[in-house]
Every structure is written in structure tokens, then in C-alpha cells.
Write a protein that holds these residues in place. Structure first.
Motif, PDB file in Angstrom:
ATOM      1  N   ASP A 184      -1.864   2.443  -5.413  1.00  0.00           N
ATOM      2  CA  ASP A 184      -1.240   1.991  -3.906  1.00  0.00           C
ATOM      3  C   ASP A 184      -1.494   0.231  -3.195  1.00  0.00           C
ATOM      4  OD1 ASP A 184       1.632   3.412  -4.720  1.00  0.00           O
ATOM      5  OD2 ASP A 184       0.831   5.176  -2.660  1.00  0.00           O
ATOM      6  N   GLY A 185      -2.348   0.643  -2.838  1.00  0.00           N
ATOM      7  CA  GLY A 185      -3.580  -0.436  -2.756  1.00  0.00           C
ATOM      8  C   GLY A 185      -3.904  -1.266  -3.511  1.00  0.00           C
ATOM      9  N   ALA A 214       0.890  -1.460   0.420  1.00  0.00           N
ATOM     10  CA  ALA A 214       0.144   0.113  -0.157  1.00  0.00           C
ATOM     11  C   ALA A 214       0.916   1.436   0.123  1.00  0.00           C
ATOM     12  CB  ALA A 214      -0.840   0.182   1.866  1.00  0.00           C
TER      13      ALA A 214
END
Length: 178
Positions: A128-129, A95
Motif C-alpha cells: 500500500d505504501g 497508502a
């Protein structure tokens, strides 16, 4: 003993005519094929290296190292015959996006992907996640067949000035079909 024989007929009076039937069947298995980058077991690396004078000035930086012409992209193919395919992106950045292996990170929002070669095979937006999806277009609608190719071209948006270092992340694209 029982006798087994193929269908046959005979005719003993003119004009002669005899019929015999045969059934044909084609069995097509359900399948899904997905490729991003070089075929085989190779995982391509696209490297972005902004020059110090342009670092952080928001001028996009092309990469090198992909299997597509020019090196900043990946050739993509998805084929399947069992319904709508979904492509989902994920990464190993925990993340945080890119990591320098220590404590510094660069968000994946800094990477743009151009899929203008074939809008029928869009790339999921990198995050990012992870977890963003895209839906390649079916060929022929009701046939439930997908056969799409494209080249995804990656660029580094260059909107921040991160600390010096080499930052890495591995993107995993997963194609799924019902």
C-alpha cells in the motif's frame, strides 16, 4: 600550409613489404530499457472479478486484460549496461491500495505476483505504501550488463469481503541504474 595524410609506408627493395596502421573504436552509450506490459504508450489493465459464491473464501482469482498469454500477466523486459538495476514499486492509492473512488479500499497485500518464469527478474512485492524493490540478475557479473525477460502473473488472493464497487489502483514500477 600543413599537410595531413594517413599513415603510409613504402619499400623499394625486394622482397617488398609495406605496413600501414588504422585504429578502430566502438563507442557504446550507457542505457536503460524497461517495459512492463504492452509496448508503446499503452497502460494495461488487469481486472479481477471474483464470483459472489467464492468471494472472501481465499481461493485465488486470476485476472484478465494483461498482455501475457491468459491475460492475467504482464510481459517484462529490463536491459541496461551500467551496473546493478533496481526495480521499485509505487502506486497512486495514497497508502490505501485500491480505492472505489469514495471511502472503501482493498489492500495491495491482496495481490500476489508470480515471477516463477525467470527468477533472475523478480517482481517487487506490492504494498500500500510503495517502495519495495527487487534486483534483476546481472548477465555475466563483472560486465555490469542486465538483459532479463519474464512474465509477471497477477492474482487476487480473495481473503476478505469488501463492499460492492469497482476498485482501481495504478502501479508504477521504476527501474534505476547507477
Amino acid at each position: 600550409p600543413q599537410i595531413a595524410s594517413a599513415e603510409s609506408s613504402s619499400d623499394t627493395s625486394a622482397p617488398y613489404s609495406a605496413d600501414a596502421r588504422l585504429n578502430l573504436r566502438v563507442v557504446i552509450p550507457q542505457f536503460l530499457y524497461f517495459r512492463v506490459g504492452t509496448t508503446g504508450g499503452t497502460v494495461d489493465t488487469i481486472t479481477f472479478a471474483p464470483t459472489p459464491g467464492l468471494l472472501g473464501d481465499s481461493s485465488p482469482v486470476s485476472g484478465t486484460g494483461g498482455d501475457a498469454a491468459g491475460g492475467s500477466g504482464a510481459n517484462v523486459t529490463v536491459r541496461g549496461n551500467g551496473g546493478q538495476i533496481t526495480i521499485t514499486e509505487d502506486n497512486n492509492g495514497g497508502a490505501n491500495g485500491f480505492s472505489d473512488g469514495a471511502s472503501q479500499h482493498i489492500s495491495l497485500s491482496e495481490i500476489s505476483v508470480d515471477d516463477s518464469g525467470n527468477a533472475s527478474l523478480p517482481t517487487p512485492t506490492l504494498s500500500d505504501g510503495g517502495g519495495n524493490t527487487s534486483l534483476p540478475a546481472l548477465n555475466g557479473g563483472a560486465s555490469q550488463v542486465t538483459n532479463q525477460t519474464n512474465t509477471w502473473i497477477y492474482s487476487y488472493d480473495n481473503t476478505t469481503v469488501p463492499g460492492a464497487g469497482t476498485y482501481d489502483v495504478q502501479i508504477t514500477y521504476t527501474a534505476s541504474m547507477p
